[in-house]
Design a protein around this motif. Sequence first.
Motif, short mmCIF file in Angstrom:
data_model
loop_
_atom_site.label_atom_id
_atom_site.label_comp_id
_atom_site.label_asym_id
_atom_site.label_seq_id
_atom_site.Cartn_x
_atom_site.Cartn_y
_atom_site.Cartn_z
N SER A 28 0.84 -1.19 0.00
CA SER A 28 0.00 0.00 0.00
C SER A 28 0.88 1.24 0.00
N THR A 29 0.86 1.97 -1.09
CA THR A 29 1.64 3.19 -1.17
C THR A 29 0.75 4.33 -1.59
N ARG A 30 0.97 5.48 -1.05
CA ARG A 30 0.16 6.65 -1.33
C ARG A 30 0.71 7.36 -2.56
N THR A 31 -0.15 7.55 -3.58
CA THR A 31 0.26 8.25 -4.79
C THR A 31 -0.84 9.23 -5.17
N GLY A 32 -0.60 10.50 -4.97
CA GLY A 32 -1.59 11.51 -5.33
C GLY A 32 -2.86 11.36 -4.52
N LEU A 33 -3.98 11.20 -5.19
CA LEU A 33 -5.26 11.10 -4.51
C LEU A 33 -5.66 9.67 -4.19
N LYS A 34 -4.89 8.68 -4.64
CA LYS A 34 -5.25 7.28 -4.47
C LYS A 34 -4.25 6.57 -3.56
N THR A 35 -4.71 5.54 -2.90
CA THR A 35 -3.84 4.63 -2.18
C THR A 35 -3.78 3.35 -2.99
N LYS A 36 -2.60 2.97 -3.42
CA LYS A 36 -2.44 1.78 -4.24
C LYS A 36 -2.48 0.54 -3.37
N ARG A 37 -3.17 -0.47 -3.82
CA ARG A 37 -3.23 -1.78 -3.17
C ARG A 37 -2.68 -2.79 -4.15
N GLY A 38 -1.40 -3.04 -4.10
CA GLY A 38 -0.76 -3.92 -5.07
C GLY A 38 -0.49 -3.16 -6.35
N ARG A 39 -0.41 -3.88 -7.46
CA ARG A 39 -0.06 -3.25 -8.73
C ARG A 39 -1.26 -2.66 -9.46
N HIS A 40 -2.41 -3.35 -9.41
CA HIS A 40 -3.51 -2.99 -10.27
C HIS A 40 -4.77 -2.54 -9.54
N ARG A 41 -4.65 -2.20 -8.28
CA ARG A 41 -5.83 -1.81 -7.50
C ARG A 41 -5.55 -0.55 -6.73
N SER A 42 -6.57 0.29 -6.58
CA SER A 42 -6.47 1.52 -5.80
C SER A 42 -7.63 1.58 -4.82
N GLN A 43 -7.37 2.13 -3.66
CA GLN A 43 -8.41 2.31 -2.66
C GLN A 43 -9.00 3.69 -2.84
N VAL A 44 -10.34 3.78 -2.85
CA VAL A 44 -11.02 5.06 -3.00
C VAL A 44 -12.00 5.24 -1.86
N SER A 45 -12.35 6.47 -1.59
CA SER A 45 -13.32 6.80 -0.56
C SER A 45 -14.57 7.34 -1.24
N VAL A 46 -15.73 6.85 -0.83
CA VAL A 46 -16.99 7.25 -1.43
C VAL A 46 -17.95 7.67 -0.32
N VAL A 47 -18.67 8.77 -0.53
CA VAL A 47 -19.67 9.23 0.43
C VAL A 47 -21.04 8.85 -0.11
N LEU A 48 -21.81 8.10 0.69
CA LEU A 48 -23.14 7.64 0.28
C LEU A 48 -24.17 8.07 1.31
N PRO A 49 -25.41 8.31 0.85
CA PRO A 49 -26.48 8.60 1.81
C PRO A 49 -26.71 7.39 2.72
N ASP A 50 -27.14 7.65 3.94
CA ASP A 50 -27.36 6.56 4.90
C ASP A 50 -28.33 5.52 4.38
N ALA A 51 -29.37 5.95 3.67
CA ALA A 51 -30.36 5.01 3.14
C ALA A 51 -29.73 4.06 2.13
N VAL A 52 -28.89 4.57 1.27
CA VAL A 52 -28.21 3.74 0.27
C VAL A 52 -27.25 2.78 0.96
N LEU A 53 -26.53 3.26 1.94
CA LEU A 53 -25.59 2.41 2.67
C LEU A 53 -26.31 1.29 3.40
N SER A 54 -27.46 1.59 3.96
CA SER A 54 -28.26 0.55 4.63
C SER A 54 -28.71 -0.52 3.64
N GLN A 55 -29.15 -0.10 2.45
CA GLN A 55 -29.55 -1.06 1.42
C GLN A 55 -28.35 -1.90 0.97
N LEU A 56 -27.23 -1.26 0.81
CA LEU A 56 -26.01 -1.94 0.39
C LEU A 56 -25.60 -2.99 1.43
#
Length: 84
Positions: A28-56
């Motif tokens: 896991s290395t920090r590059t710009g706005l993303k956190t890399k997880r391995g070679r081909h994956r990035s961690q992102v942060s998403v803001v969702l309404p509580d109702a959508v999160l509950s359904q999810l």
Amino acid sequence: MTITRPKTPLKQLDGFIAAAPDSRGDVSTRTGLKTKRGRHRSQVSVVLPDAVLSQLDAEAERRYMSRSALVTMLINQFLGDANS
């Protein structure tokens, strides 16, 4: 009364920490706005309404999946599995 800890040799601890696979920064290395997880994956942060999160969360529980796994699956389905 004070609490004292036994002194552990730092060289021994440093060697133990350096031997960990994630100590080299390749997991896991920090590059710009993303956190890399391995070679081909990035961690992102998403803001969702509580109702959508509950359904999810309810759907993830129904499928015996983690929230992250369900979100990844749904995004891959939406994009036509082009990036999976």
